[in-house]
Scaffold this active site. Structure first.
Site, PDB file in Angstrom:
ATOM      1  N   THR A 134       0.947  -1.379   0.158  1.00 21.06           N
ATOM      2  CA  THR A 134       0.015  -0.112  -0.009  1.00 21.06           C
ATOM      3  C   THR A 134       0.960   1.220  -0.195  1.00 21.06           C
ATOM      4  O   THR A 134       0.385   2.437   0.327  1.00 21.06           O
ATOM      5  CB  THR A 134      -0.898  -0.049   1.331  1.00 21.06           C
ATOM      6  OG1 THR A 134      -0.040  -0.171   2.408  1.00 21.06           O
ATOM      7  CG2 THR A 134      -1.799  -1.181   1.165  1.00 21.06           C
ATOM      8  N   UNK A 135       2.005   1.174  -0.336  1.00 18.19           N
ATOM      9  CA  UNK A 135       2.850   2.198  -0.418  1.00 18.19           C
ATOM     10  C   UNK A 135       3.247   2.352  -1.973  1.00 18.19           C
ATOM     11  O   UNK A 135       4.011   1.830  -2.659  1.00 18.19           O
ATOM     12  CB  UNK A 135       4.254   2.050   0.248  1.00 18.19           C
TER      13      UNK A 135
END
Length: 266
Positions: A129-130
């Site tokens: 999720t980065u």
């Protein structure tokens, strides 16, 4: 100097960059809002998705904690590499190589178990999720393919940077992942497998997940993403704090500087 004085000094050092990050998030939200309004006025179907602000109270806490992690990190350039406890994650692309045979999927191991006495170990920290991390995964894959004859590679999956039930980011591209906060080690390993399904890595790259106490994240001051190079159990290269100072091009330059083109081609 007492602990209170040290904490105060670190806080004063963090404040300017913290506020600059807050300004960036405010500007980012403003641009996205203007874009959203423009699409609404044009009655575009692409406006049906939820608009998520980045400058939120939870976002501010995450940014502040990321600077604290960086300030108090154990890792130092030229010093011993922290031998953090991690959990092995099987790479679908890996065959029966020596590392896979020694470490079973889900087994507890240590970061330096993957280090060789004669070869540098490139360690890449991040999560699905980065976005800055996932955008650089194709470049990381290329590094593995080009330099695996002279270096070893390890991806360490850490705590989610932007979990869907936390400080989430807008899902506006094929790189977006919907992953919730990890409740246990199984969740973290499952998230790592989800990442590998989308971004396959060469078999020469080993994959592990940080423990739920986040000991690798804390020791290396990662927070969002970071890359470093371990050589003879020392930190030979220490990348900057992500996302703005996360730079795989510096890793490439280090490898090119320390190994001849002939060795790479071999």
């Amino acid at each position: 100097m007492g602990l209170l004085s040290v904490d105060l000094l670190i806080t004063l050092q963090i404040l300017p960059v913290f506020f600059s990050n807050c300004l960036f998030l405010a500007l980012y939200d403003s641009v996205i809002l203007l874009k959203h309004v423009a699409l609404l006025l044009s009655r575009s179907k692409s406006t049906r998705g939820e608009w998520r602000r980045m400058l939120t109270s939870e976002g501010l806490r995450c940014v502040w904690n990321s600077f604290l992690l960086d300030a108090y990190k154990q890792v130092k350039l030229g010093e011993d590499a922290p031998n953090s406890s991690v959990v092995h994650v099987s790479n679908p692309e890996s065959g029966n190589n020596y590392a896979s045979e020694k470490t079973a999927d889900g087994a507890e191991c240590h970061l330096l178990d993957f280090a060789s006495a004669e070869r540098p170990l490139v360690v890449n920290f991040g999560s699905a999720t980065u976005p800055p991390f996932t955008r650089q995964l194709p470049a990381f894959r290329q590094l593995v393919e080009e330099f695996s004859s002279v270096a070893d590679f390890l991806l360490v999956y850490i705590d989610e940077a932007h979990p869907s039930d936390g400080w989430a980011v807008p899902g506006d591209s094929s790189l977006s992942f919907e992953v919730k906060k990890h409740r246990n080690q199984e969740d973290r390993c499952a998230a790592a497998h989800q990442l590998l399904e989308r971004f396959s890595l060469p078999p020469q790259c080993q994959v592990v997940a940080d423990r739920m106490d986040n000991n690798a994240n804390v020791a290396y001051g990662v927070a969002f993403e970071r890359v470093c190079i371990v050589q003879r159990r020392k930190i030979a290269y220490l990348g900057g704090k992500g996302p703005f100072s996360y730079n795989l091009q510096e890793v490439r330059s280090w490898l090119e500087k320390n190994f001849s083109k002939r060795u790479i081609l071999d």
